[in-house]
Write a protein that holds these residues in place. Structure first.
Motif, short mmCIF file in Angstrom:
data_model
loop_
_atom_site.label_atom_id
_atom_site.label_comp_id
_atom_site.label_asym_id
_atom_site.label_seq_id
_atom_site.Cartn_x
_atom_site.Cartn_y
_atom_site.Cartn_z
N ASN A 100 -1.24 5.96 -3.20
CA ASN A 100 -2.38 5.05 -3.12
C ASN A 100 -3.42 5.55 -2.13
OD1 ASN A 100 -1.12 3.18 -4.87
ND2 ASN A 100 0.15 2.52 -3.15
N TYR A 101 -2.93 6.08 -1.02
CA TYR A 101 -3.86 6.59 -0.01
C TYR A 101 -4.53 7.86 -0.48
CZ TYR A 101 -2.13 3.09 3.16
OH TYR A 101 -1.82 1.89 3.74
N THR A 152 -7.41 -2.12 2.35
CA THR A 152 -7.27 -3.17 3.37
C THR A 152 -6.61 -2.61 4.62
OG1 THR A 152 -7.02 -4.78 1.60
CG2 THR A 152 -6.36 -5.48 3.79
N VAL A 153 -5.59 -1.80 4.43
CA VAL A 153 -4.91 -1.22 5.59
C VAL A 153 -5.86 -0.29 6.34
CG1 VAL A 153 -3.06 0.34 6.31
CG2 VAL A 153 -2.61 -1.41 4.60
N ARG A 207 -6.37 -1.77 -3.58
CA ARG A 207 -7.01 -2.75 -2.71
C ARG A 207 -6.24 -2.87 -1.40
NH1 ARG A 207 -7.24 -8.55 -5.02
NH2 ARG A 207 -6.47 -9.33 -3.04
N MET A 208 -4.94 -2.89 -1.49
CA MET A 208 -4.14 -3.06 -0.28
C MET A 208 -4.23 -1.82 0.61
SD MET A 208 -3.17 -6.05 -0.24
CE MET A 208 -4.20 -6.92 -1.39
N ALA A 209 -4.31 -0.64 -0.02
CA ALA A 209 -4.45 0.58 0.78
C ALA A 209 -5.78 0.56 1.54
CB ALA A 209 -4.36 1.82 -0.11
N SER A 223 -2.66 -2.18 -5.64
CA SER A 223 -2.20 -1.19 -4.68
C SER A 223 -3.38 -0.53 -3.97
CB SER A 223 -1.37 -0.12 -5.37
OG SER A 223 -0.27 -0.71 -6.00
N SER A 271 0.82 -1.21 0.00
CA SER A 271 0.00 0.00 0.00
C SER A 271 0.86 1.26 0.00
CB SER A 271 -0.94 0.00 1.20
OG SER A 271 -0.23 0.33 2.37
#
Lengths: 311, 289
Positions: free
Chosen positions: B57-58, B260-261, B256-258, B254, B34
């Motif tokens: 990403n954020y 997720t975090v 999706r992972m951001a 990326s 992320s």
């Protein structure tokens, strides 16, 4: 504990005066009773739909005006082309999950119990709870990133194990292992507390007799948690058909769907997905009734082998 | 312990360090992706330290992808659901702990039965969507799952363990039952309240089926993450990437992972502090009724 006994009072007869004196207790409980009737008992009454033909058009009709079809919904569900495989999946995933899950939790607790450094033990335990608090959506998101073809595991080891793309019971094992990864620390809590309840004097006596740590684990700790383990195991057999739809749906994909389908998901697809409420309810009712029967059998078995009954 | 360490202790140590690694690695991997440049991530997803650090990403998910609304909805749902849940649970638990209450027995049985028998998904769905017409209404997140009977039983056994003399003293001072609950019982219940609040907050924050079944027009963070996972169609402009505007490029992975975090972090901040409470609550939960 002492208070409980003292509280045992003679039951007062019903009177308006008593109701007036307990009006605050009534005010504080009746709304919740209404809530439980609406949200828990009316759905039970909804079981009548299992014996009727209910599609969106006829749902608005009162119960007595809908077409009564007897057990036809059940017959139709049981002869559905997906039903046999769904039952096999449900039972397979469930049994595999119960055994792998229980064994992992016991081994984890047993080994954690042997750690002598308090700080390290505490830290390990805290970390082990972490995945329990994370939602299945997140777990699925991470699992797919790691396990899918071309994911992190493949790049790490250089082999594609097709963990998420083999249409076979391998998927059951993948689901169960992910579940173990998520819940092992949490499930171990109950065993660790059972271990904490074992009389330390027994260990001292064993040490004097020259028992090694393995012998102590095998002959003292394991028998000490046996009652807990047996009860938990039997009760989980009681809920063998209740494999949640959420986990299966999130972890599966088009390729493995044949081996991911479980009863609750099947009820959703037939009931809400294809708008046949009668069949959906019938599948749900079948699951619920078998669950209750299994629970009673399990409870009986627990009583028979001399363990505490849970219900 | 005066025993000195044996080889077994070291083996255990290594084993558990390995276990911690297996537990933590996926999360670190997600965090690293992320925070990594999306184009760089495509090369190889296997790392735990961002190779090319970026916040893009954020900033993408909170500006262009508009995650702010689902995020706030998730927060609101968790706060309101937990608040109402704790109040209702403790109130009901107190009433059910009062053995002198005329309806104690029947009410207790009425609630306990629901722990073992439920109508199932379809009747509940029809009740909520068709009969009560609560679909796509914020309260569908709160009301149907307001009380967990398990938590009521947990709290009731805690209240039963409190000295009765406190309630009697308050009664002599003229307090009514509501005041006793509010002024005497609640302050003493902090440990169970913490447990119940954690369970309900985690349940609310993590729940996905309620949105999936009842309120797809009010997407929460978990549901948005699910949708992205299913469709994997974040609008990536391939031309922008090709034209060398690497800075604004995003990849589904990326993003999706951001998300997720963002969906994981709040819980990770809270749970270690409540550990001593919920461990007690878990073991107390094994009580039979």
């Amino acid at each position: 504990m002492k208070q409980k006994k003292k509280q045992k009072e003679t039951k007062q007869p019903f009177s308006l005066d008593l109701m007036w004196r307990q009006r605050y207790l009534l005010l504080m409980s009746v709304p919740f009773v209404i809530w439980v009737i609406i949200f828990k008992y009316i759905p039970l009454w909804g079981w009548t739909m299992a014996f009727q033909e209910v599609i969106p058009k006829s749902f608005a009709l009162p119960v007595w005006e809908r077409k009564f079809v007897g057990f036809q919904n059940f017959a139709q569900a049981f002869t559905d082309r997906l039903f046999a495989q769904t039952m096999i999946n449900t039972i397979g995933i469930s049994i595999l999950g119960i055994f792998i899950g229980t064994a992992a939790a016991i081994i984890f607790a047993l080994l954690l119990n042997e750690i002598r450094m308090k700080k390290f033990k505490q830290f390990t335990q805290t970390v082990s709870y972490l995945p329990h608090f994370v939602s299945w959506v997140i777990i699925a998101s991470i699992a797919k990133m790691l396990l899918n073809d071309g994911g992190a595991i493949e790049t790490m080891f250089g082999v594609n194990l097709h963990l998420m793309s083999t249409n076979s019971p391998l998927f059951w094992i993948v689901v169960c292992l992910i579940n173990v990864w998520k819940e092992v620390g949490w499930d171990a809590i109950i065993y660790l507390s059972a271990m904490a309840g074992i009389d330390q004097g027994i260990y001292e006596a064993a040490k004097v007799d020259g028992a090694s740590r393995f012998q102590q684990m095998w002959h003292i700790t394991l028998p000490g948690i046996k009652p807990t383990a047996v009860v938990l195991l039997i009760m989980s057999v009681g809920s063998a058909l209740n494999v949640g739809m959420e986990r299966q749906m999130l972890l599966s994909n088009g390729i493995v769907q044949d081996h991911a389908m479980v009863l609750s998901w099947f009820a959703y697809i037939r009931g809400i997905g294809s708008n046949n409420y009668g069949i959906g309810t019938a599948i749900g009712m079948f699951q619920s009734v078998v669950g209750i029967i299994l629970l009673f059998i399990a409870n009986k078995v627990a009583g028979m082998i001399g363990e505490n009954k849970l219900v | 312990m005066e025993n000195k360490r044996t080889a077994f202790d070291y083996v255990l140590m290594v084993l558990f360090i390995g276990m911690i690694g297996i537990t933590v690695y996926p999360f670190l991997n997600v965090l690293a992706i992320s925070l990594n440049d999306p184009m760089d991530t495509m090369r190889n997803v296997n790392f735990i330290i961002p190779r090319k650090f970026t916040w893009s990403n954020y900033s993408y998910i909170f500006s262009e992808n508009n995650m702010l609304k689902p995020f706030l909805l998730s927060v609101l749902k968790t706060v309101v659901g937990t608040g109402i849940g704790v109040i209702c649970t403790s109130m009901l638990a107190y009433v059910l702990s009062r053995k002198d209450f005329y309806f104690n027995k029947p009410f207790t049985i009425l609630f306990i039965i629901t722990m073992y028998v439920s109508g199932g998904m379809i009747p509940e769905y029809l009740l909520i969507m068709r009969t009560l017409k609560m679909g796509n209404n914020f309260w569908v997140y709160i009301i149907p799952g307001m009380i967990w009977v398990y938590n009521v039983i947990l709290m009731r056994s805690f209240i039963e363990g409190l000295p009765m003399a406190l309630q009697e003293a308050a009664k002599i001072d003229g307090a009514n039952d509501f005041v006793i609950w509010y002024k005497v019982i609640l302050p003493l219940c902090t440990p169970t309240i913490a447990t119940v609040a954690l369970f309900q907050a985690v349940g609310q924050w993590n729940s996905f089926m309620d949105t999936y079944l009842y309120a797809r027009e009010l997407p929460t963070l978990q549901y948005v993450l699910y949708e992205i996972m299913e469709s994997a169609q974040i609008k990536v402009d391939p031309h922008a990437a090709a034209m060398g505007q690497m800075k604004n490029a995003v990849s589904p992975m990326s993003v999706r992972m951001a998300i997720t975090v963002v969906a994981t972090v709040p819980i990770l901040i809270v749970y270690p502090f409540l550990q001593k409470y919920f461990v007690g609550g878990m073991t107390l939960g094994a009580v039979k009724d």
